[in-house]
Design a protein around this motif. Structure first.
Motif, PDB file in Angstrom:
ATOM      1  N   GLN A 269     -17.928  47.261  32.433  1.00  0.00           N
ATOM      2  CA  GLN A 269     -17.379  48.390  31.692  1.00  0.00           C
ATOM      3  C   GLN A 269     -16.451  47.874  30.597  1.00  0.00           C
ATOM      4  N   VAL A 270     -16.627  48.417  29.388  1.00  0.00           N
ATOM      5  CA  VAL A 270     -15.731  48.094  28.281  1.00  0.00           C
ATOM      6  C   VAL A 270     -15.149  49.401  27.763  1.00  0.00           C
ATOM      7  N   SER A 271     -13.990  49.314  27.176  1.00  0.00           N
ATOM      8  CA  SER A 271     -13.337  50.495  26.623  1.00  0.00           C
ATOM      9  C   SER A 271     -13.589  50.564  25.124  1.00  0.00           C
ATOM     10  N   ILE A 272     -13.674  51.773  24.626  1.00  0.00           N
ATOM     11  CA  ILE A 272     -13.827  51.993  23.190  1.00  0.00           C
ATOM     12  C   ILE A 272     -12.542  52.644  22.695  1.00  0.00           C
ATOM     13  N   THR A 273     -11.970  52.043  21.657  1.00  0.00           N
ATOM     14  CA  THR A 273     -10.720  52.553  21.113  1.00  0.00           C
ATOM     15  C   THR A 273     -10.979  53.845  20.340  1.00  0.00           C
ATOM     16  N   PRO A 274      -9.937  54.601  20.032  1.00  0.00           N
ATOM     17  CA  PRO A 274     -10.122  55.837  19.267  1.00  0.00           C
ATOM     18  C   PRO A 274     -10.814  55.634  17.918  1.00  0.00           C
ATOM     19  N   ASN A 275     -10.688  54.447  17.317  1.00  0.00           N
ATOM     20  CA  ASN A 275     -11.360  54.208  16.035  1.00  0.00           C
ATOM     21  C   ASN A 275     -12.762  53.620  16.220  1.00  0.00           C
ATOM     22  N   GLY A 276     -13.280  53.561  17.458  1.00  0.00           N
ATOM     23  CA  GLY A 276     -14.655  53.154  17.713  1.00  0.00           C
ATOM     24  C   GLY A 276     -14.878  51.691  18.013  1.00  0.00           C
ATOM     25  N   ARG A 277     -13.835  50.912  18.128  1.00  0.00           N
ATOM     26  CA  ARG A 277     -13.988  49.483  18.421  1.00  0.00           C
ATOM     27  C   ARG A 277     -14.086  49.247  19.921  1.00  0.00           C
ATOM     28  N   MET A 278     -14.847  48.219  20.258  1.00  0.00           N
ATOM     29  CA  MET A 278     -14.919  47.793  21.655  1.00  0.00           C
ATOM     30  C   MET A 278     -14.847  46.276  21.689  1.00  0.00           C
ATOM     31  N   SER A 279     -14.395  45.747  22.795  1.00  0.00           N
ATOM     32  CA  SER A 279     -14.303  44.298  22.956  1.00  0.00           C
ATOM     33  C   SER A 279     -15.280  43.851  24.026  1.00  0.00           C
ATOM     34  N   LEU A 280     -16.102  42.857  23.673  1.00  0.00           N
ATOM     35  CA  LEU A 280     -16.982  42.254  24.667  1.00  0.00           C
ATOM     36  C   LEU A 280     -16.197  41.176  25.388  1.00  0.00           C
TER      37      LEU A 280
END
Length: 81
Positions: A4-15
């Motif tokens: 599971q990864v989180s998506i920030t409010p501006n649409g970014r995610m970190s692998l």
């Protein structure tokens, strides 16, 4: 492997770092995003090329006239050029 990864409010995610290392994009790089009916697929550029080549082989196997040059020649002949 499912992570599971989180998506920030501006649409970014970190692998996660381990996945970036395995994909060869640990120091930065590009991934292609493919949306399918089943979800989203992330591929490196090399993986995308290999995937496209596999699809082409599947659909052209045993057909020597299935080249780009043969296709263009047929289209030219059909158009009367």
């Amino acid at each position: 492997m499912t992570i599971q990864v989180s998506i920030t409010p501006n649409g970014r995610m970190s692998l996660p770092a381990e996945i970036r290392k395995r994909l060869g994009v640990a120091g930065g790089g590009a991934l292609l995003v493919e949306e399918t009916a089943d979800g989203v697929i992330l591929r490196t550029l090399a993986q995308s090329v290999a995937h496209a080549q596999a699809i082409a082989r599947k659909h052209t196997a045993g057909n020597p006239a299935a080249s780009v040059d043969a296709f263009l020649a047929a289209r030219k002949a059909e158009s009367g050029e």
